[in-house]
Each structure stands twice: as structure tokens, then as C-alpha cells.
Design an enzyme around this catalytic site. Structure first.
Site, PDB file in Angstrom:
ATOM      1  N   CYS A 310       1.029  -1.498  -0.106  1.00 29.76           N
ATOM      2  CA  CYS A 310      -0.047  -0.171   0.163  1.00 29.76           C
ATOM      3  C   CYS A 310       1.101   1.326  -0.133  1.00 29.76           C
ATOM      4  CB  CYS A 310      -1.244  -0.220   1.055  1.00 29.76           C
ATOM      5  SG  CYS A 310      -0.214  -0.401   2.991  1.00 29.76           S
ATOM      6  N   HIS A 750      -0.842   0.945   7.447  1.00 29.83           N
ATOM      7  CA  HIS A 750      -1.389   0.885   5.945  1.00 29.83           C
ATOM      8  C   HIS A 750      -1.277   2.675   6.035  1.00 29.83           C
ATOM      9  CE1 HIS A 750      -4.122  -0.188   2.618  1.00 29.83           C
ATOM     10  NE2 HIS A 750      -4.996   0.185   3.621  1.00 29.83           N
TER      11      HIS A 750
END
Length: 797
Positions: A310, A750
Site C-alpha cells: 500500500c 496501512h
């Protein structure tokens, strides 16, 4: 007529070391899931689309390889009444490709212009090997869920206290509270303590950590993770890392625990990290609980998470939303670059990425998911898998070549360096030029007031974020768990004021020989078109950088940077005399950006300078690793001493090092390459690219080379060279995009991107959230802007 090419000597099965591109085209994102399928060359195993773009035919014309294997894949349709379940490690192992897809294959010969029987000649073995071979995406899936866990000195040298039998009833609860789950056994003394709350899912009061703080016992094992085959979660509090224990069975038996009789009852740390990464949706629902509606079209294409990728997806989305990157790499009406190995060519892969993200060709709902009429689930995109580009970016890099989560800002700097190093034939321009500007540093002696100005070219700034903790109200009825710190918000202006503010440095004046020191201040001499800003929200806790959630208030309206413009040397200011050219120590100037990062982590300045000098003055990470390795050196706090060395023997030319530094090549690699190639700069550049793993030469064979090393990250503009950025006023900027991070560490958690865009069928601009393959209109961007990790500000024209 039978095809003569099926007996060709060049026709052979792929070896395990060869890459087989049988999932998507190497020059665009058309794939085996398209109606026409994908043609895989049976000679070099390049994958080419055979739709309207027909890159497979283009490859055949270039390579003269006639035979291709066409692969078409159709998803077995699944009706979904609820949103999809989260992926788990078990799910990956349980569901095979055959369970999800129907696949058809055929062989065609371009030269014979005919379909070929797959059972003829050498084809059966070659076709079978191609279909069974691992692909880029498959290799990424296998590695994505595994951490690289190693041993450490604390597990290898563990000394246990006197053996005793821990009764089974004593293995049922924490020794300091009543918790019965998320329990960790100290392998040194046998104490049982509960884990940290953020790791459990079952709660925790951190009594295992408390026990370590009281006793300095470092190694513990999570009881609920024990399996009969010897697998378990082992954590070293001294290293603050998950570790392995080669003697775990014996260490448990020391306390009377037979691992063969244990049954796993709780999730492992890896499984919980995967679940946390996948669960975090960055508010993919509105305040009333409805799922946000996906956005599709040109510039709204998501990127599939390859497993801890990510950080890459977020940076790529921000970069390709910029006009400079779009103009450089998005050419929909032009053929792709002519490259013998498209998957290994950075230009091709960046063009492919630009087409994938910007064209809208792949931005449509996942047609493999059919929601029922009563379902609230809205299908998102499948997303594009940036596996080939990720491979190229990470090749030869110690961190980016792994499947671990990485620092998005470090990835941005690495990618900008790769783009600058790559060729930009006329009329194209290096898109990183949009990021470049000049900072001017002013030094003034406190005693005699003489001044010196120095200009450094940069492509980013890293601003310190002041930390002001809010007062906490202690509740005596609360648990023993340490409450989470809260911080007062700060403004972007306050951070910029600190970044450009004056500070005192300890230097001896070459004019008056005073040791009173200097005042130092850095201001903008020119401004870029795009200002990349990294907000440093870290504290050094036990020598480990720990992220702090300090809110930084950044508005949507344009703001001026005029106040941070350098006015240059003024009339009446007396310049400091130039230092003697024979003094090598005076010519060493530490990389300013790296020096500021190291000092922000809490390292003393003298140590920072010594580390930067010892590691070629390249970057903060390399210098920090050197510092950790030399903490116990007796002279670690002694002032930096540089002795002159001869220019003969193995010396290299300082100007050659400076030329290579301007290309983004670090001084150690430049010195090594120049030595290996007899000082020829062109051959030295080729040597660097053909030896990506070589760290270079850190010896001071030539002091001028050491002085030039700072150009790896910030370079001093040379006379006559075009100056980066421009000095025209007003210098107004507006926030264009941000990379946000969720998690306690930049190497876990994330990343997502928020980008300001025009949304189809809506007036004006709005913020769009890019969360891997999900692309939606953002609803909580004001809150996310406060905690962004990287900011991209665009200059207003």
C-alpha cells in the site's frame, strides 16, 4: 499444413529462474481476463495483449518469435449477499485458481498465420511448463503474508533460572491481573503476563512488558500460539521485534510444558497484523453507516495490494496525479517504447503505469461479483497489480525488494532518484524537475558578524513537528494499561517557522578564530512547482523511532511562502574568508537534510557528522545504521578529524564524482565505479547500473569526492547550470494530495492517498480516497489531513 516451428531448437520449457509473464501484458494492463486473452511468447515468455493494442504482435515483429500460447481466463461467477469476507492466510491456501476460474488455452503461429495443435512437436512439455510456472503476481502472493523473522542474541544466549514445574492452573491467568487470554510466558523465569492491548483482540494490560521493565528479562512466548509442531509467537522486548527460538521445545520443557500436548487457541501476531491491515478501511462508510459509492473513469483507477504494497500504491497515485508525471509518461496515441525486455525496462513500466492509472480503461466495477437486489454491497474495481514496476523499483534495494511494509516517504525519494537517473530524450523532460528548488543557508559568526551563504538544490523538505502533550487526568479506577498520549494541534506555519528558523551551531570562525559559534538559517532561494513535505512526527524511544499522532492543521485554501524567501547577501555584510583549499576537514559539509533527520531522532550533532562522513554523506538511514553499530566506540563523541590523503594511487577525480552525484548516484558508488572503470564517467554510470547490490567505496581516497557526496540528496548548483525552481513572487501553494498512514510504526499498518480531483458529473473539485483498489469520494479528509505523513503542495500559477 503442419507448423515447422513446433520442432524449433529454441523452443524449450522455462527454467525455474525464468520469469513467465502469463497474467498481464508487459506493456499495458490488459490481461488473461480480457475477452481476447493474453498471448505468451513460447520462446522468451513475454506476455502480450492481443486486443486492439495487440502488443503481442508488436513483440513478435521485434523479436521474430513466431509461436504464442493464448490464455483466456473466465471468473466463475459468485452471487454475494453481503460484503466479501476478509482474506486470511488460510483462505489463500484453501481456494485454488481452478476453484475460481475456468481457463482455456490455444497455440498460434504468427509466421504460419494459423492455429497449431498443442500436442504437436515440443509443444506439450513447453505449454504445460508455462501454465505451471510461477508468475510475478504468484510469487508476490506467496511472500506477502510471511514476515522475515530471525533469531537474535537474546534468544540464542537465553539463560533460564532454576527449573521448576509450572502447574497447569498457573498457566491460566496473568500474574498481575485476572486476564486469561493473550498471555505471554517469560522464558527466563517462567512469569506469566498479559500482552499489549493493540496486539490482542482479547485485550491486555501490558503486564508482560511491565515484567520486562522490572526484571530486564527479554524473551517471551505467547501460550495461545503454541502448536504441537513447535510453531509459536516469540517476542524479544529488548529488540522490540518478533523472533525465533531454535531451542523453544527445551526452553518450555524447562518449565514443565510439553509442546506436543499444546493446542493453538489464539491468532498469531502475523495473522493479526494481516487482519488489521485488511480491516482498516479509512472510513469507507458514511456517518449513517452506508458504504461509500465507488468512483470510476479516467484518473480513478485503483491499485491492487500485493501484500504490504500500500505504501507503493499511495505514492504512485499521488505522483501520476501531477501534470509533470502525466505529461512525461502518459502517451495514449504513441506506441510503447522499443525494449527487448519490456518487463525489465523502467521507461516501459512507468508508461504502463501511467496508462493504467490515467486512461480509465481499467476503471470499472468488478463484473465477477453480482450483488443481490437486497444487498448494500457496491462492487469496487479489481485494481491493477503493479508487480512488474515494484520489482524494478526494488531490484537491488535492501528494503524495497522485500514484501515487508516500507516507509512511503523513503520510497518517494528512491523513486524520484530512479526517474532522474533514467534517460529523458528530447523533447521529454525529467518530471522530477517539478520538485526541485534551491535552499540558501546563511551562516553568521556570533563574534565578528561576518557571513557566508551556500545554496543547495533539493527536491523535498522534512519539517519538524513540535510535540506538546495534553495533560492527562489520572483515573484511579482505570486498568494498569498506560493511557494513550494526546497532543495539542500545531499549524503548518508553525512547522515551517521552526524549519526555517535560526539556530546556533558550534563552529570556529576562520576570520576571528572565535569559538562562540554561528547562527544558521535556511530559506528558499527558489520555489518548486510541486513542494513535497514530510512531517516528522517521531520520538526516539529506546533508540527506536516511534510515531506520534500530533495533529498538523493544513487548510484547503492557497497560502503564501513569500515570508520564507531568502533575500541573499545584503549591502554592508562582510563575507567570511574562503577556507584553505588544503584543509580537507573544512571542505566536508554534512548532508543537511540527513543531518537534521538524525538530530531530530535525538543523536548528538558530533555523532551525526561522524556517521555521515563515515558512510559517504549519503542519507540518514545509512548513517543511523552506522551509529547503532558504533555506539560503544571510545571516540564516538570526539570531534570529527579528517586527515589529508594523497591524490595518487587509487584516487578519483572530484569533478567526476560531482557529475555522477548530479545524476543521483551516491558518492561511495561513484568512487567505486570510477576506480573500476579507470575514471571514465560514462562507463562508471553503466557499472553502477550493472552492480546495483554493490554498496560502493566508503574510504576517503580523495577528499574532494567526500565533499561532493552531499550532492546525492542535495546538490550545490554549479555556475552556468539552469537553476532549479524559480524565484518569482508571489509564491502561493495549495494542498494537492496527501499520503496518510495508520499504525504505530511507518514500517507497519496501512497507507492510503487522498487526492484533490474533478469528479465526473460534479462541479468543482473534491477529495478522492485511493485505498488500494478502492476509489471513493472522501468524507473525512479534514481529519486525515491533520495526520498525513507526506504532503504534496502545488504552486498556484
Amino acid at each position: 499444413m503442419a507448423c515447422k516451428h513446433v520442432h524449433s531448437a529454441e523452443l524449450r520449457a522455462p527454467t525455474p529462474a525464468q520469469s513467465v509473464y502469463r497474467e498481464d501484458c508487459t506493456q499495458c494492463f490488459d490481461s488473461i481476463d480480457d475477452p481476447t486473452g493474453l498471448n505468451v511468447c513460447l520462446y522468451c515468455f513475454n506476455g502480450g495483449c492481443c486486443s486492439d493494442r495487440n502488443h503481442a504482435r508488436l513483440h513478435q515483429q521485434t523479436s521474430k518469435h513466431p509461436l504464442v500460447l493464448n490464455i483466456k481466463r473466465t471468473r466463475k461467477r459468485a452471487k454475494r449477499d453481503e460484503p466479501p469476507q476478509k482474506i486470511s492466510k488460510l483462505a489463500i491456501a484453501a481456494e485454488t485458481e481452478e476453484d475460481r476460474y475456468d481457463t482455456t488455452t490455444s497455440v498460434r503461429c504468427y509466421e504460419c498465420d494459423a492455429d497449431v495443435d498443442k500436442s504437436s512437436g515440443k509443444l506439450p512439455a513447453v505449454v504445460d511448463a508455462v501454465l505451471k510456472a510461477n508468475t510475478f503476481a504468484r510469487q508476490a502472493e506467496v511472500q506477502a503474508w510471511e514476515q522475515e523473522i530471525t533469531r537474535c542474541e537474546h534468544t540464542l544466549c537465553l539463560k533460564q533460572e532454576s527449573a521448576r514445574q509450572i502447574e497447569s492452573q498457573d498457566l491460566g491467568r496473568c500474574s498481575m491481573c485476572e486476564l486469561k487470554e493473550n498471555l505471554w510466558l517469560c522464558l527466563q523465569c517462567g512469569n506469566l503476563g498479559c500482552g499489549r492491548n493493540q496486539f490482542g483482540g482479547f485485550g491486555g494490560n501490558s503486564h508482560g512488558l511491565k515484567h520486562t521493565e522490572l526484571t530486564s528479562h527479554a524473551v517471551a512466548v505467547k501460550l495461545g500460539s503454541l502448536t504441537p509442531d513447535g510453531a509459536a509467537d516469540i517476542y524479544c522486548y529488548a529488540c522490540n521485534e518478533e523472533r525465533t527460538d531454535p531451542e523453544l521445545v527445551a526452553h518450555l520443557a524447562h518449565w514443565g510444558i510439553n509442546i506436543a500436548e499444546r493446542e493453538k487457541t489464539e491468532k498469531s501476531l502475523t495473522e493479526m497484523q494481516i487482519e488489521q491491515n485488511l480491516k482498516w478501511e479509512f472510513s469507507m462508510t458514511t456517518q449513517d453507516g452506508k458504504e461509500l459509492k465507488p468512483i470510476f473513469g479516467e484518473g480513478f483507477t485503483g491499485l491492487k495490494n500485493l501484500g504490504n504494497s500500500c505504501y507503493l500504491a499511495s505514492v504512485l497515485q499521488c505522483l501520476f496525479s501531477l501534470p509533470a508525471f502525466a505529461a512525461r509518461y502518459y502517451h495514449p496515441k504513441e506506441p510503447p517504447p522499443s525494449a527487448q525486455l519490456p518487463a525489465e525496462d523502467l521507461e516501459t513500466q512507468l508508461r504502463k503505469m501511467a496508462d493504467g492509472i490515467l486512461s480509465g480503461r481499467y476503471s470499472y466495477p468488478d463484473t465477477d461479483v453480482v450483488a443481490s437486489e437486497d444487498s448494500a454491497y457496491i462492487p469496487h474495481q479489481k485494481g491493477l497489480a503493479p508487480a512488474m514496476l515494484k520489482h524494478l523499483i526494488g531490484r537491488g534495494h535492501e528494503e524495497f525488494s522485500t514484501m515487508r511494509q516500507q516507509d512511503a516517504f523513503e520510497l518517494l525519494l528512491h523513486l524520484l532518484k530512479l526517474v532522474t537517473r533514467s534517460p529523458h530524450p528530447s523533447p521529454t523532460q525529467d518530471p522530477v524537475n517539478a520538485f526541485r528548488f534551491v535552499m540558501e543557508q546563511r551562516l553568521q559568526c556570533i563574534s565578528c558578524n561576518r557571513v557566508r551563504y551556500r545554496s543547495d538544490e533539493q527536491d523535498n523538505i522534512s519539517i519538524p513537528v513540535p510535540v506538546r502533550r495534553k495533560l492527562r487526568v489520572i483515573n484511579s479506577d482505570s486498568s494498569d494499561e498506560k493511557p494513550k498520549d494526546e497532543f495539542e494541534p500545531v499549524t503548518l506555519k508553525e512547522c515551517l517557522d521552526i524549519f526555517t528558523g535560526a539556530e546556533e551551531v558550534e563552529l570556529t570562525c576562520p576570520a576571528c578564530n572565535s569559538k562562540a559559534g554561528f547562527t544558521k538559517r535556511s530559506l528558499f532561494k527558489t520555489f518548486p512547482d510541486v513542494l513535497a513535505v514530510n512531517a516528522r512526527r517521531f520520538e526516539l524511544v529506546n533508540w527506536v523511532p516511534t510515531k506520534l499522532d500530533v495533529p498538523v492543521v493544513v487548510g484547503d485554501d492557497p497560502f503564501s511562502l513569500n515570508a520564507y524567501m531568502s533575500s541573499g547577501q545584503q549591502d554592508g555584510e562582510e563575507p567570511l574568508p574562503e577556507e584553505a583549499a588544503a584543509d580537507p576537514a573544512s571542505r566536508f559539509s554534512p548532508n543537511q537534510a540527513a543531518l537534521e533527520q538524525l538530530e531530530a531522532m535525538g543523536f548528538p550533532r558530533v555523532r551525526c557528522e561522524k556517521a555521515l562522513h563515515a558512510t559517504g554523506n549519503t542519507d540518514a538511514d545509512t548513517a543511523m545504521n552506522w551509529l547503532f553499530a558504533h555506539m560503544e566506540d571510545p571516540d564516538i563523541d570526539a570531534p570529527l578529524q579528517i586527515t589529508a590523503s594523497g591524490s595518487g594511487g587509487g584516487g578519483v577525480d572530484a569533478e567526476s564524482v560531482e557529475m555522477m552525484a548530479a545524476m543521483g548516484i551516491g558518492a561511495p558508488q561513484a568512487r567505486k565505479a570510477l576506480k573500476e572503470t579507470g575514471g571514465d564517467v560514462n562507463r562508471a554510470v553503466d557499472w553502477v547500473f550493472s552492480h546495483p547490490d554493490d554498496q560502493g567505496d566508503f574510504e576517503d581516497d580523495d577528499d574532494d569526492a567526500a565533499a561532493a557526496a552531499a550532492a546525492a540528496s542535495s546538490t550545490t548548483p554549479t555556475e552556468g547550470a539552469p537553476r532549479a525552481g524559480n524565484s518569482d513572487l508571489p509564491a502561493k501553494f495549495r494542498l494537492q494530495s496527501i499520503v496518510c498512514h495508520k499504525g504505530a510504526s511507518i514500517h507497519a499498518g496501512h497507507y492510503v492517498a487522498f487526492i484533490r480531483k474533478h469528479i465526473p458529473d460534479e462541479s468543482g473539485e473534491a477529495w478522492v480516497l485511493f485505498n488500494d483498489e478502492k476509489v471513493v469520494k472522501a468524507v473525512d479528509v479534514e481529519e486525515m489531513k491533520k495526520f498525513a505523513y507526506v504532503y504534496f503542495f502545488g504552486r498556484m500559477q
